[in-house]
Design a protein around this motif. Structure first.
Motif, mmCIF file in Angstrom:
data_model
loop_
_atom_site.group_PDB
_atom_site.id
_atom_site.type_symbol
_atom_site.label_atom_id
_atom_site.label_comp_id
_atom_site.label_asym_id
_atom_site.label_seq_id
_atom_site.Cartn_x
_atom_site.Cartn_y
_atom_site.Cartn_z
ATOM 1 N N CYS A 38 5.363 -2.658 -7.680
ATOM 2 C CA CYS A 38 4.102 -1.972 -7.969
ATOM 3 C C CYS A 38 3.121 -2.162 -6.814
ATOM 4 O O CYS A 38 3.179 -3.143 -6.078
ATOM 5 C CB CYS A 38 3.500 -2.528 -9.261
ATOM 6 S SG CYS A 38 1.985 -1.681 -9.751
ATOM 7 N N ASP A 40 0.151 -2.942 -7.074
ATOM 8 C CA ASP A 40 -0.877 -3.922 -7.448
ATOM 9 C C ASP A 40 -1.164 -4.887 -6.286
ATOM 10 O O ASP A 40 -0.242 -5.475 -5.713
ATOM 11 C CB ASP A 40 -0.388 -4.718 -8.669
ATOM 12 C CG ASP A 40 -1.497 -5.543 -9.282
ATOM 13 O OD1 ASP A 40 -1.857 -5.279 -10.436
ATOM 14 O OD2 ASP A 40 -2.007 -6.463 -8.605
ATOM 15 N N GLY A 65 3.336 1.159 -10.754
ATOM 16 C CA GLY A 65 4.181 0.793 -11.884
ATOM 17 C C GLY A 65 5.629 0.463 -11.559
ATOM 18 O O GLY A 65 6.412 0.210 -12.457
ATOM 19 N N HIS A 96 5.572 -5.782 -13.154
ATOM 20 C CA HIS A 96 4.833 -7.023 -13.410
ATOM 21 C C HIS A 96 4.032 -6.936 -14.701
ATOM 22 O O HIS A 96 3.703 -5.844 -15.177
ATOM 23 C CB HIS A 96 3.896 -7.332 -12.236
ATOM 24 C CG HIS A 96 2.803 -6.321 -12.056
ATOM 25 N ND1 HIS A 96 1.519 -6.530 -12.472
ATOM 26 C CD2 HIS A 96 2.823 -5.083 -11.519
ATOM 27 C CE1 HIS A 96 0.796 -5.466 -12.184
ATOM 28 N NE2 HIS A 96 1.549 -4.573 -11.609
ATOM 29 N N CYS A 99 0.089 -4.822 -15.882
ATOM 30 C CA CYS A 99 0.093 -3.719 -14.913
ATOM 31 C C CYS A 99 -0.912 -2.647 -15.338
ATOM 32 O O CYS A 99 -1.053 -2.346 -16.520
ATOM 33 C CB CYS A 99 1.492 -3.108 -14.833
ATOM 34 S SG CYS A 99 1.622 -1.782 -13.607
ATOM 35 N N GLY A 100 -1.569 -2.080 -14.345
ATOM 36 C CA GLY A 100 -2.535 -1.014 -14.613
ATOM 37 C C GLY A 100 -1.902 0.232 -15.212
ATOM 38 O O GLY A 100 -2.576 1.065 -15.813
HETATM 39 ZN ZN LIG Z 1 1.192 -2.611 -11.567
#
Ligand SMILES: [Zn+2]
Length: 185
Positions: A38, A40, A65, A96, A99-100
């Motif tokens: 991801c 992130d 993602g 993870h 995650c957003g």
């Molecule tokens: Zn993420």
């Protein structure tokens, strides 16, 4: 100072001080693996450190993602190139926790786009053309399910050789702990 200028200034010093020498010695694909992870920002340094991945060890593909949402999109294309051109024989899907993309509501995300000046008529044109924008912007309900379905979509892909190992993992961004959720035996 603009963020770009900060980066450019730092870079000038970095090159001048030959700080690159620490990183440019290894150029091979030592471990022959590709990691799909991801975007992130908490994983930028943590993920490679937690897996003992150094320069030359792995190809990294990052997206929102750690997923493959289109069978012929850019992520799968990169994996195919890695396998064909660089003899990579293992793929690691590493999503993870926290995650957003988890429980992302596509209509709320679109509203944020509108508040940034996106033209509703242009969005309507995209939807009217038959493109499933809602699905395209949607996140996942379960990170576990998302990883497993991504692994399966790669394993069953007609352009991925059958002997390529594809593993599914989830990393905890608070402590770097990996959890194996799909083992390719
Ligand atoms: Zn993420």
């Amino acid at each position: 100072m603009r963020r770009l200028d900060e980066i450019m200034n730092f870079n000038e010093e970095f090159v001048l001080n030959k700080e690159y020498l620490k990183y440019t010695k290894i150029r091979k694909d030592n471990k022959k693996i590709v990691i799909v992870s991801c975007m992130d920002t908490r994983l930028t340094e943590l993920l490679p450190k937690a897996l003992n991945i150094k320069d030359g060890d792995a190809k990294f593909i990052k997206n929102a993602g750690a997923s493959v949402i289109h069978p012929f999109g850019n992520t799968i294309r990169s994996i195919v190139i890695a396998i064909y051109e660089f003899d990579i024989d293992e793929v690691y899907i590493i999503a993870h926790h926290d995650c957003g993309m988890s429980n992302l509501d596509s209509s709320k995300t679109l509203e944020k786009g509108y508040s940034k000046g996106i033209d509703k008529n242009e969005v309507k044109k995209i939807i009217d053309s038959g493109f499933d924008l809602e699905k395209w912007l949607k996140g996942f309900n379960s990170v576990n399910d998302s990883v497993v379905s991504t692994v399966k979509s790669i394993k069953n892909h007609p352009l991925i050789p059958r002997d390529i190992k594809v593993y599914g993992l989830i990393i905890d961004p608070t402590n770097g702990k990996l959890e194996l959720v799909y083992d390719d035996l």
